[in-house]
Write a protein that holds these residues in place. Structure first.
Motif, PDB file in Angstrom:
ATOM      1  N   THR A  88       6.518  -2.156   2.529  1.00  0.00           N
ATOM      2  CA  THR A  88       5.842  -1.678   1.408  1.00  0.00           C
ATOM      3  C   THR A  88       5.277  -3.134   0.790  1.00  0.00           C
ATOM      4  N   GLU A  92      -6.241  -3.590   2.952  1.00  0.00           N
ATOM      5  CA  GLU A  92      -5.902  -2.640   4.048  1.00  0.00           C
ATOM      6  C   GLU A  92      -6.390  -3.371   5.452  1.00  0.00           C
ATOM      7  N   SER A 120       1.435  -1.016  -3.643  1.00  0.00           N
ATOM      8  CA  SER A 120       0.046  -0.931  -3.462  1.00  0.00           C
ATOM      9  C   SER A 120      -0.252  -0.628  -1.819  1.00  0.00           C
ATOM     10  N   HIS A 121       0.499  -1.109  -0.840  1.00  0.00           N
ATOM     11  CA  HIS A 121       0.325  -0.867   0.386  1.00  0.00           C
ATOM     12  C   HIS A 121       1.458  -0.599   1.293  1.00  0.00           C
ATOM     13  N   SER A 122       1.325  -0.054   2.432  1.00  0.00           N
ATOM     14  CA  SER A 122       2.534   0.376   3.097  1.00  0.00           C
ATOM     15  C   SER A 122       2.386   0.740   4.587  1.00  0.00           C
ATOM     16  N   PHE A 146      -1.633  -0.202   4.854  1.00  0.00           N
ATOM     17  CA  PHE A 146      -2.632   0.846   4.785  1.00  0.00           C
ATOM     18  C   PHE A 146      -2.397   0.949   2.899  1.00  0.00           C
ATOM     19  N   LEU A 147      -3.622   1.344   2.323  1.00  0.00           N
ATOM     20  CA  LEU A 147      -3.312   1.603   0.922  1.00  0.00           C
ATOM     21  C   LEU A 147      -2.644   2.907   0.720  1.00  0.00           C
ATOM     22  N   LYS A 148      -1.748   2.594  -0.048  1.00  0.00           N
ATOM     23  CA  LYS A 148      -0.475   3.596  -0.710  1.00  0.00           C
ATOM     24  C   LYS A 148      -1.400   4.518  -1.512  1.00  0.00           C
ATOM     25  N   GLU A 149      -1.425   5.846  -1.144  1.00  0.00           N
ATOM     26  CA  GLU A 149      -2.149   6.964  -2.084  1.00  0.00           C
ATOM     27  C   GLU A 149      -1.119   7.593  -2.754  1.00  0.00           C
TER      28      GLU A 149
END
Length: 165
Positions: free
Chosen positions: A79, A141, A60-62, A162-165
């Motif tokens: 992550t 985030e 979800s985030h990294s 940050f939100l993982k895209e």
């Protein structure tokens, strides 16, 4: 010949100083290397021969670790992911200056590190490792994962998520 009272006190003080000195200085030249596997989710299946399967966690985030200051260096990736109903953060290719009393802390935007949620003692200053996010917290985030020296209240390094895209 018996030692005087001042001699005993001096000896005890010297031993204590050696112990404290070792606790503070030894991490500077000793690395603690860890290599944890990803936490996995095990689900029972209806097939009698195959009783479990492993699922890949959903990321979800990294973020990337950066130095806490000129004297404390950090690098590597972080992550976050879910397994079942648990949220985790994982450090990979991770390395940070070693030190005494290091913790992994989740810090929300606007918080100081000492106000954050402690995820646990740092397992090692080098290598892959996992930390569970408590049920009472969630990642957003802008949150930071900080490697923090609790004894001296110093950030050794951090990664903004940050939100993982």
């Amino acid at each position: 010949m018996l030692m005087s009272k001042k001699g005993w006190i001096g000896s005890i003080f010297l031993v204590l100083m050696i112990i404290v000195g070792w606790w503070m200085v030894s991490p500077l030249f000793l690395d603690e290397v860890v290599d944890e596997d990803l936490p996995t989710t095990i689900e029972a299946t209806t097939n009698a021969e195959e009783t479990s399967i492993e699922e890949s966690p959903a990321v979800s985030h990294s973020g990337m670790f950066v130095d806490g200051d000129d004297a404390h260096h950090a690098s590597g990736n972080v992550t976050s992911f879910y397994t079942d109903s648990e949220q985790w953060v994982r450090f990979e290719n991770f390395e940070v200056t070693n030190g005494p009393d290091l913790y992994t802390v989740l810090v929300k935007e606007g918080q100081s590190t000492d106000e954050g949620t402690i995820l646990g003692e740092l397992k090692g200053n080098v290598g892959s490792q996992n930390y569970r996010i408590p049920d009472s917290s969630s990642l957003e985030e802008g949150d930071r994962i900080v490697v923090w020296c609790k004894a001296f209240e110093v950030d050794f390094g951090f990664a903004e998520l940050f939100l993982k895209e």
